[in-house]
Design an enzyme around this catalytic site. Sequence first.
Site, PDB file in Angstrom:
ATOM      1  N   SER A  43      18.409   0.839   2.200  1.00 22.34           N
ATOM      2  CA  SER A  43      18.275   2.296   2.132  1.00 22.34           C
ATOM      3  C   SER A  43      19.628   2.977   2.165  1.00 22.34           C
ATOM      4  CB  SER A  43      17.434   2.784   3.313  1.00 22.34           C
ATOM      5  OG  SER A  43      17.532   4.177   3.477  1.00 22.34           O
ATOM      6  N   GLU A  80      20.265   5.424   3.788  1.00 21.09           N
ATOM      7  CA  GLU A  80      20.477   5.886   5.163  1.00 21.09           C
ATOM      8  C   GLU A  80      21.502   5.019   5.907  1.00 21.09           C
ATOM      9  OE1 GLU A  80      19.355   8.461   7.045  1.00 21.09           O
ATOM     10  OE2 GLU A  80      18.254   9.395   5.400  1.00 21.09           O
ATOM     11  N   THR A  97       0.812  -1.218   0.000  1.00 19.82           N
ATOM     12  CA  THR A  97       0.000   0.000   0.000  1.00 19.82           C
ATOM     13  C   THR A  97       0.848   1.271   0.000  1.00 19.82           C
ATOM     14  OG1 THR A  97      -0.184  -0.032   2.419  1.00 19.82           O
ATOM     15  CG2 THR A  97      -1.938  -1.117   1.159  1.00 19.82           C
ATOM     16  N   TYR A 126      16.360   3.940  12.503  1.00 16.98           N
ATOM     17  CA  TYR A 126      15.922   3.416  11.210  1.00 16.98           C
ATOM     18  C   TYR A 126      17.100   2.852  10.429  1.00 16.98           C
ATOM     19  CZ  TYR A 126      14.552   3.439   6.283  1.00 16.98           C
ATOM     20  OH  TYR A 126      14.334   3.077   4.978  1.00 16.98           O
ATOM     21  N   ASP A 178       1.191  -9.300   9.488  1.00 14.98           N
ATOM     22  CA  ASP A 178       2.049  -8.264  10.060  1.00 14.98           C
ATOM     23  C   ASP A 178       3.475  -8.777  10.139  1.00 14.98           C
ATOM     24  OD1 ASP A 178       3.314  -6.405  12.073  1.00 14.98           O
ATOM     25  OD2 ASP A 178       1.282  -5.594  12.050  1.00 14.98           O
TER      26      ASP A 178
END
Length: 337
Positions: A130, A132, A10, A153, A63
């Site tokens: 990522s 990051e 999503t 993160y 989940d």
Amino acid sequence: MKKAFITGITGQDGSYLAEFLLGKGYEVHGLIRRSSSFNTSRIDHIYQDPHGKGTRIFLHYGDLSDASSVNQLIKTIKPDEVYNLGAQSHVRVSFDIPEYSTDINALGTLRILDAIREVGSKTKFYQASSSEIFGSAKSPQSEQTPFLPRSPYAASKVYSYWITVNYREAYNLFTCNGILFNHESPRRGETFVTRKITRAATRIKQGLQESLFLGNLDAKRDWGYAPEYIEAMWMMLQHQTPDDYVVATGEMHTVREFVQEVFEYLGLDWKKYVKIDKRYFRPTEVDALKGDYSKIRKVLGWKPKTAFKELVRIMVDADMKLAKEEKALRQVQNGGS
């Protein structure tokens, strides 16, 4: 017909990937979390009645924090490819909820990998890493650059990167890491800085908003166009051998430059509207991220196509349409005044 399983379907990347794979003839399965409100707006245009004839996209509740649901879905769907795009992906928020961010981003990856290993399937696995993870490492950053994470993160993404490598080497699984640098689009979440800027600027232009509050304007980032990065993910899993790749444009711009480009395109002086709010600064900042994508260009033939200014205009044009619709609705609600 190939089957793909997408976590984070999503989100920005998940919705573009679902479209892309459906266009390639795949049957697409997506993981969604149970919520009191629907969050499927990015895929509503491609999602059909799951019992309808010819349907090739299916959504499943589950989940990444729940190993049993992950195991059951991998066992039941038997996907040819898994794309793990699900995450708590907001860097600033990860400082507020570090444990949750780590559980979903790091252990969520482990749960999927272990499910694939237990089922004993030939499933190919893509992990959304990522830029990051490079943190304070000197730019430009490549696959050989050391990881120096500067947020919960980023630290969680370092774990997910290495556990993906470990399962490839320990269990001979086909696993790939895509180290994606910032990639944007009109579907980017409105709390992410680029979309926050384009959304606010177009609302200001329409008289719906007075100011835009931002944090560090000097942060430098490598911004690309999300739909192009989706193809890079898919290309990694089509290659004969699994590997890890940086996906980027090789260009770097400051947040200030992004702001200037947006407001200039709208004919506005950004300095009249943009205000600095210390709450949006991170406890530890990442100053400069610029990717070296030479490996994926050489091995897979991928390269970016959309330039920085074009990306800005794509996003502004889309958000201007939303701003005009919002203004028209307000006028109707106010009796046409």
